[in-house]
Design an enzyme around this catalytic site. Structure first.
Site, PDB file in Angstrom:
ATOM      1  CG  HIS A 105      -2.103  -0.968   1.225  1.00 26.43           C
ATOM      2  ND1 HIS A 105      -2.406  -1.653  -0.062  1.00 26.43           N
ATOM      3  CD2 HIS A 105      -2.773  -1.343   2.205  1.00 26.43           C
ATOM      4  CE1 HIS A 105      -3.500  -2.263   0.205  1.00 26.43           C
ATOM      5  NE2 HIS A 105      -3.763  -2.281   1.465  1.00 26.43           N
ATOM      6  CG  HIS A 179      -7.982   0.157   2.170  1.00 17.60           C
ATOM      7  ND1 HIS A 179      -8.752  -0.467   3.217  1.00 17.60           N
ATOM      8  CD2 HIS A 179      -7.009  -0.698   1.686  1.00 17.60           C
ATOM      9  CE1 HIS A 179      -8.184  -1.821   3.253  1.00 17.60           C
ATOM     10  NE2 HIS A 179      -7.149  -1.809   2.413  1.00 17.60           N
ATOM     11  CD  GLU A 314      -8.407  -3.061  -0.532  1.00 14.29           C
ATOM     12  OE1 GLU A 314      -7.287  -2.801  -1.112  1.00 14.29           O
ATOM     13  OE2 GLU A 314      -8.715  -3.692   0.334  1.00 14.29           O
TER      14      GLU A 314
HETATM   15  C1  G6D Z   1      -4.039  -6.582   5.606  1.00 13.60           C
HETATM   16  O1  G6D Z   1      -3.814  -8.144   3.631  1.00 13.60           O
HETATM   17  C2  G6D Z   1      -4.785  -7.280   4.043  1.00 13.60           C
HETATM   18  C3  G6D Z   1      -4.688  -6.097   3.071  1.00 13.60           C
HETATM   19  O2  G6D Z   1      -5.204  -6.637   2.015  1.00 13.60           O
HETATM   20  C4  G6D Z   1      -5.690  -4.924   3.777  1.00 13.60           C
HETATM   21  O3  G6D Z   1      -5.584  -3.849   2.739  1.00 13.60           O
HETATM   22  C5  G6D Z   1      -4.679  -4.441   5.011  1.00 13.60           C
HETATM   23  O4  G6D Z   1      -4.892  -5.657   6.079  1.00 13.60           O
HETATM   24  C6  G6D Z   1      -5.694  -3.384   5.578  1.00 13.60           C
HETATM   25  O5  G6D Z   1      -2.707  -6.325   5.377  1.00 13.60           O
END
Ligand code: G6D
Length: 349
Positions: A105, A179, A314
């Site tokens: 991210h 998100h 997402e």
């Molecule tokens: C965890 O694996 C999930 C991700 O997909 C998510 O975006 C994040 O938590 C908030 O890492």
């Protein structure tokens, strides 16, 4: 459209503003210029009761301390990049390894953690919030000086458009998403396990135990990943499929969206008649059912965090695409414009 802008807090000596818009039906959108975070979406149920249907906080401190990307714009590249490495035009780039040795991210200070410049344009039945941010060359390890624009548009038809625009002065990679954690019960009264999800998707990306795409694409037929006719989200935690187990007993997967124009995503709460239909120009949607949501904090509205309290939809390109030549490209070159469009339409049934 009714618009208010209020001071929400302060970060690094700068004021963080909360922008609220309410349309003529009473639907409301509230967001911050920090991370373009959507803190509230207020919509009616079939009885006309208007409640917040996303997870968030009432104060900046909790966002800084606890937020797992609640409502935020995520990037420069959403999802994971294996080993935090990629090559582009013969140059090797190393990114922050902020998730089990991989990049997640956008890194340690991704787009969710920067202050964007916000301007509001409200005329008649449409209100737009335009956020801009100049991401400098080398920010979080990514190449290129990139000019980014996020535009949220609210209409009197209870539609929320989320658009991303990006240009760069040299070849780079971009794959943004929003998100937001949706819970249509209203103020997160209960989990989303009773929600029904319908997805126009025949395949999803296989993930390894670190949630990195293996490159394989799996047919949904005969699995808990087949949402084509609608499926209760409780089927995820109940499934013994290896992929549901890798995700921590639930979903955390990129679904390949049908190329049909009408390819839509639909989430509904049959208990109160709330429904949101999602359309996008993106090739995939990561469905994350907040399988690991927990912590010693309270959400706005008073709910306590717990697994499956919300679902993230997402819309985006494939995660780790830069390391998979057969995935759709996330490369953007000088002179090109990156554009992502997603429309959320809130209805009652
Ligand atoms: C965890 O694996 C999930 C991700 O997909 C998510 O975006 C994040 O938590 C908030 O890492």
């Amino acid at each position: 459209m009714e618009v208010t802008i209020k001071r929400f807090g302060e970060l690094d000596g700068k004021t963080i503003n909360k922008i609220s818009i309410t349309n003529h039906n009473g639907m409301g959108l509230t967001c911050l210029d920090y991370g373009c975070i959507i803190t509230e979406i207020r919509v009616p149920d079939s009885k006309g009761d208007i409640e917040n249907v996303v997870l968030g906080f009432d104060n900046l401190e909790d966002y800084l301390k606890y937020s797992p990307y609640f409502g935020a714009v995520v990037g420069r590249v959403a999802g994971r990049i294996k080993d935090g490495r990629f090559s582009l035009d013969g140059n090797d780039y190393v990114l922050a390894k902020n998730n089990n040795g991989n990049h997640l991210h956008g890194g340690l200070k991704g787009l969710d953690k920067v202050i964007w410049d916000a301007k509001v344009h409200a005329e008649g039945p449409v209100a737009k919030i335009e956020f801009t941010y100049e991401s400098t060359d080398g920010e979080e390890g990514y190449p290129g000086n990139v000019s980014l624009r996020t535009v949220y548009t609210l209409t009197d038809a209870n539609e929320l458009f989320v658009e991303f625009f990006g240009t760069t002065d040299r070849k780079t990679i971009l794959n943004l998403t929003n998100h937001t954690y949706f819970n249509l019960t209203g103020n997160a009264k209960s989990t989303i396990l009773g929600h029904t999800l319908k997805l126009d998707s025949e395949r999803f990306l296989e993930l390894d135990e670190n949630l990195i795409p293996t490159g394989n694409v799996i047919d949904v037929e005969g699995t808990a990943f087949d949402f084509r006719k609608g499926r209760k989200l409780s089927d995820g935690p109940a499934s013994s499929h290896e992929q549901n187990l890798f995700a921590g007993k639930g979903y955390d997967h990129p679904f390949v969206l049908s190329k049909k124009k009408s390819a839509t995503i639909e989430l509904r709460c049959d208990d109160n008649g709330r429904k949101v239909e999602v359309e996008t120009n993106q090739p995939a949607v990561v469905v994350y059912t907040s399988n690991q949501l927990e912590g010693d904090f309270l959400l706005s509205g008073g709910a306590k965090p717990e697994p499956y309290l919300a679902i993230c939809l997402e819309t985006q390109n494939y995660p780790d695409a830069i390391n998979h030549p057969d995935f759709p490209s996330t490369v953007v070159d000088k002179g090109e414009e990156y554009y992502s469009f997603t429309k959320f339409t809130f209805k009652t049934v």
